[in-house]
Write a protein that holds these residues in place. Structure first.
Motif, PDB file in Angstrom:
ATOM      1  N   ASP A  31      23.807  22.763   4.199  1.00  0.00           N
ATOM      2  CA  ASP A  31      23.068  21.541   4.494  1.00  0.00           C
ATOM      3  C   ASP A  31      21.811  21.801   5.321  1.00  0.00           C
ATOM      4  O   ASP A  31      21.377  20.964   6.111  1.00  0.00           O
ATOM      5  N   ALA A  32      21.200  22.974   5.118  1.00  0.00           N
ATOM      6  CA  ALA A  32      19.920  23.237   5.789  1.00  0.00           C
ATOM      7  C   ALA A  32      18.772  22.514   5.092  1.00  0.00           C
ATOM      8  O   ALA A  32      17.673  22.418   5.644  1.00  0.00           O
ATOM      9  N   GLY A  33      19.026  22.014   3.889  1.00  0.00           N
ATOM     10  CA  GLY A  33      17.988  21.315   3.138  1.00  0.00           C
ATOM     11  C   GLY A  33      17.495  22.085   1.935  1.00  0.00           C
ATOM     12  O   GLY A  33      16.436  21.775   1.384  1.00  0.00           O
ATOM     13  N   LYS A  34      18.272  23.079   1.479  1.00  0.00           N
ATOM     14  CA  LYS A  34      17.857  23.892   0.330  1.00  0.00           C
ATOM     15  C   LYS A  34      17.621  23.025  -0.908  1.00  0.00           C
ATOM     16  O   LYS A  34      16.615  23.184  -1.609  1.00  0.00           O
ATOM     17  N   THR A  35      18.566  22.131  -1.186  1.00  0.00           N
ATOM     18  CA  THR A  35      18.464  21.293  -2.393  1.00  0.00           C
ATOM     19  C   THR A  35      17.197  20.461  -2.376  1.00  0.00           C
ATOM     20  O   THR A  35      16.482  20.363  -3.382  1.00  0.00           O
ATOM     21  N   THR A  36      16.910  19.866  -1.226  1.00  0.00           N
ATOM     22  CA  THR A  36      15.728  19.007  -1.100  1.00  0.00           C
ATOM     23  C   THR A  36      14.451  19.822  -1.196  1.00  0.00           C
ATOM     24  O   THR A  36      13.480  19.397  -1.847  1.00  0.00           O
ATOM     25  N   VAL A  37      14.423  20.991  -0.565  1.00  0.00           N
ATOM     26  CA  VAL A  37      13.231  21.841  -0.622  1.00  0.00           C
ATOM     27  C   VAL A  37      12.972  22.283  -2.066  1.00  0.00           C
ATOM     28  O   VAL A  37      11.827  22.250  -2.543  1.00  0.00           O
ATOM     29  N   VAL A  38      14.028  22.686  -2.778  1.00  0.00           N
ATOM     30  CA  VAL A  38      13.844  23.098  -4.174  1.00  0.00           C
ATOM     31  C   VAL A  38      13.346  21.920  -5.010  1.00  0.00           C
ATOM     32  O   VAL A  38      12.423  22.061  -5.820  1.00  0.00           O
ATOM     33  N   ALA A 152      23.694  29.021  -1.889  1.00  0.00           N
ATOM     34  CA  ALA A 152      24.781  28.138  -1.474  1.00  0.00           C
ATOM     35  C   ALA A 152      25.282  28.576  -0.110  1.00  0.00           C
ATOM     36  O   ALA A 152      25.507  29.766   0.124  1.00  0.00           O
ATOM     37  N   GLY A 153      25.427  27.613   0.795  1.00  0.00           N
ATOM     38  CA  GLY A 153      25.877  27.970   2.136  1.00  0.00           C
ATOM     39  C   GLY A 153      24.865  28.878   2.810  1.00  0.00           C
ATOM     40  O   GLY A 153      23.664  28.627   2.795  1.00  0.00           O
ATOM     41  N   ILE A 179      13.198  33.040   0.087  1.00  0.00           N
ATOM     42  CA  ILE A 179      12.639  32.232   1.175  1.00  0.00           C
ATOM     43  C   ILE A 179      13.811  31.613   1.921  1.00  0.00           C
ATOM     44  O   ILE A 179      14.698  31.015   1.320  1.00  0.00           O
ATOM     45  N   LEU A 180      13.821  31.753   3.235  1.00  0.00           N
ATOM     46  CA  LEU A 180      14.926  31.286   4.054  1.00  0.00           C
ATOM     47  C   LEU A 180      14.569  29.936   4.680  1.00  0.00           C
ATOM     48  O   LEU A 180      13.531  29.814   5.345  1.00  0.00           O
ATOM     49  N   VAL A 181      15.431  28.920   4.474  1.00  0.00           N
ATOM     50  CA  VAL A 181      15.224  27.587   5.036  1.00  0.00           C
ATOM     51  C   VAL A 181      16.157  27.406   6.223  1.00  0.00           C
ATOM     52  O   VAL A 181      17.352  27.730   6.148  1.00  0.00           O
ATOM     53  N   ALA A 182      15.624  26.878   7.313  1.00  0.00           N
ATOM     54  CA  ALA A 182      16.417  26.623   8.520  1.00  0.00           C
ATOM     55  C   ALA A 182      16.217  25.187   8.970  1.00  0.00           C
ATOM     56  O   ALA A 182      15.105  24.655   8.920  1.00  0.00           O
ATOM     57  N   ASP A 183      17.275  24.564   9.433  1.00  0.00           N
ATOM     58  CA  ASP A 183      17.268  23.159   9.849  1.00  0.00           C
ATOM     59  C   ASP A 183      17.082  23.077  11.358  1.00  0.00           C
ATOM     60  O   ASP A 183      17.998  23.349  12.129  1.00  0.00           O
ATOM     61  N   ARG A 207      14.034  41.733   1.413  1.00  0.00           N
ATOM     62  CA  ARG A 207      13.862  40.783   0.315  1.00  0.00           C
ATOM     63  C   ARG A 207      13.400  39.411   0.822  1.00  0.00           C
ATOM     64  O   ARG A 207      12.823  38.622   0.076  1.00  0.00           O
ATOM     65  N   VAL A 208      13.685  39.090   2.075  1.00  0.00           N
ATOM     66  CA  VAL A 208      13.262  37.806   2.656  1.00  0.00           C
ATOM     67  C   VAL A 208      11.757  37.858   2.886  1.00  0.00           C
ATOM     68  O   VAL A 208      11.262  38.655   3.689  1.00  0.00           O
ATOM     69  N   CYS A 209      11.007  37.009   2.176  1.00  0.00           N
ATOM     70  CA  CYS A 209       9.548  37.072   2.277  1.00  0.00           C
ATOM     71  C   CYS A 209       8.976  36.094   3.289  1.00  0.00           C
ATOM     72  O   CYS A 209       7.779  36.150   3.613  1.00  0.00           O
ATOM     73  N   GLY A 210       9.796  35.180   3.818  1.00  0.00           N
ATOM     74  CA  GLY A 210       9.304  34.243   4.815  1.00  0.00           C
ATOM     75  C   GLY A 210      10.259  33.081   4.999  1.00  0.00           C
ATOM     76  O   GLY A 210      11.355  33.055   4.420  1.00  0.00           O
ATOM     77  N   PHE A 211       9.816  32.117   5.812  1.00  0.00           N
ATOM     78  CA  PHE A 211      10.704  31.048   6.246  1.00  0.00           C
ATOM     79  C   PHE A 211      10.058  29.679   6.047  1.00  0.00           C
ATOM     80  O   PHE A 211       8.834  29.527   6.100  1.00  0.00           O
ATOM     81  N   ILE A 212      10.922  28.673   5.862  1.00  0.00           N
ATOM     82  CA  ILE A 212      10.523  27.268   5.924  1.00  0.00           C
ATOM     83  C   ILE A 212      11.434  26.601   6.940  1.00  0.00           C
ATOM     84  O   ILE A 212      12.668  26.720   6.859  1.00  0.00           O
ATOM     85  N   ILE A 213      10.828  25.946   7.903  1.00  0.00           N
ATOM     86  CA  ILE A 213      11.604  25.192   8.898  1.00  0.00           C
ATOM     87  C   ILE A 213      11.634  23.735   8.455  1.00  0.00           C
ATOM     88  O   ILE A 213      10.591  23.144   8.149  1.00  0.00           O
ATOM     89  N   ASN A 214      12.812  23.167   8.434  1.00  0.00           N
ATOM     90  CA  ASN A 214      13.031  21.859   7.833  1.00  0.00           C
ATOM     91  C   ASN A 214      13.463  20.830   8.875  1.00  0.00           C
ATOM     92  O   ASN A 214      14.048  21.176   9.891  1.00  0.00           O
ATOM     93  N   ARG A 215      13.155  19.557   8.589  1.00  0.00           N
ATOM     94  CA  ARG A 215      13.622  18.391   9.357  1.00  0.00           C
ATOM     95  C   ARG A 215      13.113  18.386  10.791  1.00  0.00           C
ATOM     96  O   ARG A 215      13.861  18.115  11.738  1.00  0.00           O
ATOM     97  N   PHE A 216      11.825  18.654  10.954  1.00  0.00           N
ATOM     98  CA  PHE A 216      11.227  18.625  12.296  1.00  0.00           C
ATOM     99  C   PHE A 216      10.787  17.211  12.649  1.00  0.00           C
ATOM    100  O   PHE A 216      10.221  16.496  11.829  1.00  0.00           O
TER     101      PHE A 216
END
Length: 510
Positions: A31-38, A152-153, A179-183, A207-216
């Motif tokens: 529930d970090a917001g992967k579905t919504t970001v995609v 997932a997860g 891309i790693l998403v964090a809530d 393999r992780v090329c960067g980050f998206i911070i979600n729900r700020f």
């Protein structure tokens, strides 16, 4: 010192994505917001003319949809397909796990149920599931220029790493960037990111090329020192900070939180829904939130049900177990009292089965073989059969041809009895009767998911249950489209597309 360095160089930029290019969106937590970001990225890229498709190798969810090719996938992947302007296809979610208990799940592979597995049994089955996931991805990548895959997860679940197909195991197999998403709303966002990287292998970190911070929420300028620190610490870019977007009405992947409410602030027409332990397709009720004066309240275990005009029994993945739970929680008495005072009840799919006289499961389709007495408000009986019925359907309400609806059926039950002589729906093109209505009209049941999506059918059903229409009718499909566009615009404003484009395989001005 950094955690794994900057990773490999991004893919070479081209005028359009190289056919089959894949990028995976993973999350630091569930529930970090992967579905919504995609979904947001899918719609943003689709609007810019990119041939993009969604993919989730393995999903665990009780909200499912029927695809155009006659299979079953997670409802969130169907939403992402809509964001791409595509019809949902089983290749978009080749492995779907539908929990039936705390220890076991029904396993859906390439859209079809192949049986039940407990946690240990599924670990043994993973090699087969892995081949199904890789085969589906290969077919999807051959048809589309860009595939946005969703994890997932979390990729840092140490106990699940062996044979993983949901996160880094898949990314390594197809050799795609992540891309790693964090809530940030959960708190500890920098610890989430740095801790996740620390638990990955060296090749996975690279393999992780960067980050998206979600729900700020708040002034992003206050976050900038932390972002600068994170980039120095990891050697990887922050592609953007997405704000909390209020009021999105989009299909959720997982079960709803008990007690979650909506609608018009508790005024007007009250809809109350028991939050069953194995509730499925609770998205069926989202369209009710579009109606002025309608409130929707989910009631969890131990919570007293508030006064209601309409009680809805939703779908369930374990109908007999959830029916037993309803009785334990006192809902049989609540419904009886509700009906005595003139209230109405609607059962959808599993809820429809519960309203009948008996549910029989002679073959142990949803647990130990046996049968259970139903609530008895509809004069029908249900027998669970091993062959699942999967079909898209459309039609109108019996006696109201203007009340059009469109949806799908996804169930193992075969329901019959005298009550079916008073059907709720007429299904096209053959005029097949569907569902049942009690003799007094207070209780209705149907197998159709999406029955409430179309405004004419939704309003006609509500009117039959005592609701008085207010304001303008709103199409759930139109609202969902508008919210996908709003999500895309948010991604366009708050993500650094110049830094993202090379990883997406797009030209600098693509």
């Amino acid at each position: 010192m950094t955690d794994g360095g900057a990773g490999p160089a991004g893919p070479a930029a081209t005028d359009s994505p190289v056919s089959g290019h894949t990028v995976m969106i993973q999350g630091t937590t569930s529930d970090a917001g992967k579905t919504t970001v995609v979904a947001g990225l899918c719609r943003l890229l689709h609007r810019r003319g990119v041939d993009v498709a969604p993919f989730k190798p393995q999903n665990m969810a009780l909200n499912a949809a029927v695809t155009d090719d006659g299979g079953e996938i997670g409802r969130s992947q169907a939403l992402q397909a809509r964001a791409c302007g595509l019809a949902p296809h089983t290749d978009m979610n080749p492995v779907l796990l539908k929990p039936e208990s705390d220890r076991g799940a029904q396993v859906i592979v390439n859209g079809r149920a192949i049986g039940h597995r407990d946690a240990v049994g599924y670990q043994r089955y993973k090699a087969v599931a892995r081949e199904a996931a890789l085969g589906a991805h290969a077919r999807l990548a051959a048809r589309h220029a860009l595939v946005l895959a969703e994890g997932a997860g979390s990729p840092a679940e140490i106990n699940l790493r062996e044979g993983d197909i949901a996160n880094m195991g898949f990314a390594e197999a197809v050799d795609c960037p992540v891309i790693l998403v964090a809530d940030i709303d959960r708190g500890g966002v920098f610890a989430q990111i740095v801790g996740t990287l620390a638990l990955l292998s060296e090749s996975e970190r690279a393999r992780v090329c960067g980050f998206i911070i979600n729900r700020f929420r708040g002034d992003s300028a206050l976050l900038q020192p932390g972002l600068d620190w994170l980039e120095r610490r990891t050697g990887k870019p922050v592609f953007g900070v997405l704000p909390w977007v209020r009021g999105l009405l989009l299909d959720a992947e997982d079960s709803i939180a008990p007690g979650d409410g909506g609608g018009a602030g508790g005024t007007g027409f009250h809809v109350v829904v028991p939050a069953l332990p194995r509730i499925s397709n609770h998205n069926d009720l989202d369209p009710l939130r579009l109606e002025p004066g309608v409130s929707v309240t989910f009631v969890g275990p131990g919570q007293p049900p508030p006064p209601a005009d309409l009680i809805v029994l939703p779908g369930s993945k374990s109908v007999r177990a959830d029916l037993a739970w309803l009785r334990e929680q006192g809902w049989a008495e609540v419904i009886s009292r509700h009906l005595r005072y003139g209230g109405h009840v609607l059962g959808l799919c599993g809820g429809y089965q519960m309203l009948g006289r008996r549910i029989a499961d002679p073959g142990g389709v949803e647990g130990p073989a046996g049968s259970l007495r139903g609530l008895g408000w509809l004069d029908v009986d249900t027998v669970l059969a091993p062959d699942k019925q999967l079909r898209q359907v459309a039609g109108d309400l019996v006696g109201n041809p203007q009340a059009r609806w469109r949806g799908y059926e996804i169930h193992n039950g075969v329901t019959a009895g005298p009550g079916c002589a008073r059907p709720l729906l007429r299904v096209e093109p053959d005029g097949r009767a569907e569902g049942a209505v009690s003799a007094d009209g207070q209780v209705m049941g149907s197998y159709v998911h999406g029955l409430l999506d179309e405004p004419d059918a939704r309003r006609a059903l509500l009117a039959a249950m005592g609701w008085r229409a207010r304001g303008r009718a709103v199409s759930y499909d139109s609202r969902r489209e508008a919210d996908l566009d709003r999500l895309a615009e948010t991604c366009g404003r708050h993500l650094d597309l110049a830094r993202l484009r090379p990883w997406l395989g797009l030209s600098p001005d693509g």
